[in-house]
Design an enzyme around this catalytic site. Structure first.
Site, PDB file in Angstrom:
ATOM      1  CD  GLU A  63      -1.467  -2.426   1.748  1.00 51.15           C
ATOM      2  OE1 GLU A  63      -2.248  -3.389   1.819  1.00 51.15           O
ATOM      3  OE2 GLU A  63      -0.269  -2.499   2.120  1.00 51.15           O
ATOM      4  N   PRO A 267      11.181 -14.516   0.336  1.00 54.49           N
ATOM      5  CG  PRO A 267      11.749 -15.869   2.133  1.00 54.49           C
ATOM      6  CD  PRO A 267      12.359 -14.995   1.084  1.00 54.49           C
ATOM      7  NE  ARG A 268       3.663  -9.339   0.907  1.00 49.38           N
ATOM      8  CZ  ARG A 268       3.591  -8.184   0.268  1.00 49.38           C
ATOM      9  NH1 ARG A 268       4.469  -7.896  -0.677  1.00 49.38           N
ATOM     10  NH2 ARG A 268       2.650  -7.307   0.551  1.00 49.38           N
ATOM     11  CG  ASN A 334       1.750  -5.168  -7.514  1.00 51.34           C
ATOM     12  OD1 ASN A 334       1.198  -5.308  -8.592  1.00 51.34           O
ATOM     13  ND2 ASN A 334       2.480  -4.113  -7.202  1.00 51.34           N
TER      14      ASN A 334
END
Length: 417
Positions: A63, A267-268, A334
């Site tokens: 965001e 990794p996220r 995304n």
């Protein structure tokens, strides 16, 4: 409904505190600035009484990056006003610091307790507020309405899964959405679902993430990384992977030909870096950590991307990007950033969080959807052996992102402070 919602929040307070402690086990930053999460601030904002303040709320990293072009446009259009950027995660705050430094104020948004919200609004006195994507906080929205602070939901998205979740509390969702000054939706589908929940002033403006500018320093950094990889090794990036996906990938990934393939796994969430390192060690896979900042030797099979704020550098250094969160039912991440970097994209079956962008990318040939890890590896093998197809997908990715820009300008036209 809002009273019942508030009572439930108070009943959940012990769980909220436990959640902070739990997250702090792997991310100690969660223990910093805890008073801010309950509306207590020590900012010495000497200008707050004479400089109007525009407040933008961006939960975390994604965001915050999406908000970046809009924040820059707001600073240009309203040079005499301060920008306050709020977050809910340490990584969001760190991203804001990297993007804006001290040019904006930064803090945590408090949890949605009436007293905490009131203290936040009393301290900063925003002239207007912008909530990014899917932030529907009943007490916050109601408090802003009572104080005549126009609150806008921008870059708004609402997946079918989220729509069904909010529909279980239809009365509360409807009351909150109707108190917003404006909803600027990413797509017609998002607008339709938000309207069905009760939003009244809804416009379709597009996705701000298409307007994000590639950071030149990260792109150059990625090129330098690529030059440090031994020889002309093909590089497959697994970006923003989620729990369980790394294991699925490793079951097939190192079977890709040519054998010189270098896999980069990022990794996220940073709290999972050590878990993925343990997984690689348990499987006897030769790997190097990005944080070690050393040249990648020929024997290395996997680079563990254990760093934050360098995703564009990872994209710049790869040949193909797999976007994580999509092999298992996490809703995807995304893919626009990878396309903006001109990289062919592989995406799994679970993309409900970014459904429109994913479908558009697949339709124009910028991305390829795969059913599972085995298919992902097979398609990666095919693409890496076909330079012409890689180039075609790269060109399609760049055209895709150029075509869908403009959400910042459309959103800005609707905002009047």
């Amino acid at each position: 409904m809002r009273v019942a919602y508030t009572l439930l929040l108070y009943l959940l307070l012990p769980r909220v505190l436990w959640h902070l402690l739990w997250r702090a086990r792997k991310q100690p930053a969660y223990l910093k600035n805890i008073p801010q999460r309950f509306g207590y601030y020590q900012h010495k904002n000497k200008d707050k009484d004479r400089r109007p303040l525009i407040w933008v709320h961006a939960v975390s990293v994604g965001e915050t990056r999406a908000a970046a072009p809009l924040i820059r446009a707001l600073r240009q259009k309203y040079p005499g006003r301060q920008i306050l950027l709020t977050h809910m995660t340490p990584t969001g705050s760190e991203t804001a610091e990297a993007l804006f430094g001290d040019n904006v104020l930064r803090c945590y948004l408090p949890y949605d307790y009436p007293g905490a919200v009131a203290r936040f609004l009393d301290h900063f006195r925003p002239q207007a507020g912008l909530l990014m994507e899917t932030e529907i906080w009943a007490n916050l929205i109601h408090a802003c309405r009572r104080r005549n602070i126009p609150l806008h939901l921008v870059n708004a998205r609402l997946s079918q899964k989220s729509y069904l979740k909010y529909s279980r509390f239809a009365g509360l969702a409807r009351a909150s959405l109707r108190e917003l000054a404006l909803v600027a939706a990413q797509s017609a589908e998002d607008a339709q679902r938000l309207t069905a929940l009760g939003a009244e002033k809804v416009e379709v403006t597009g996705n701000l993430k298409f307007d994000f500018e590639l950071p030149a320093e990260e792109i150059e950094q990625g090129k330098a990384w690529r030059a440090s990889y031994s020889g002309e090794r093909p590089v497959l990036l697994a970006a923003s992977t989620r729990d369980g996906e790394e294991e699925l990938l490793l079951d097939h990934l190192l079977q890709v030909e040519p054998s010189s393939l270098l896999a980069v796994i990022v990794p996220r969430h940073p709290q999972r870096f050590e878990a993925v390192a343990t997984l690689l060690e348990r499987r006897g896979i030769r790997y190097q950590r990005r944080s070690a900042n050393t040249a990648i030797v020929a024997e290395t099979q996997v680079v563990l991307g254990d760093s934050m704020g360098e995703m564009f550098a990872y994209y710049a250094a790869c040949d193909i990007a797999f976007i994580g969160g999509s092999l298992l039912s996490f809703g995807g991440q995304n893919l626009i950033e990878a396309c903006a970097a001109g990289k062919p994209v592989l995406i799994g079956p679970h993309t409900y969080n970014f459904s429109e962008a994913t479908e558009l990318a697949v339709a124009c040939g910028a991305a390829l959807r795969v059913a599972d890890a085995e298919t992902l590896v097979r398609e990666a093998r095919r693409l890496l052996s076909d330079p012409q197809e890689l180039t075609r997908m790269s060109d399609a990715a760049l055209a895709f992102t150029r075509k869908h820009r403009g959400a910042t300008a459309r959103t800005l036209e609707l905002l009047h402070f």
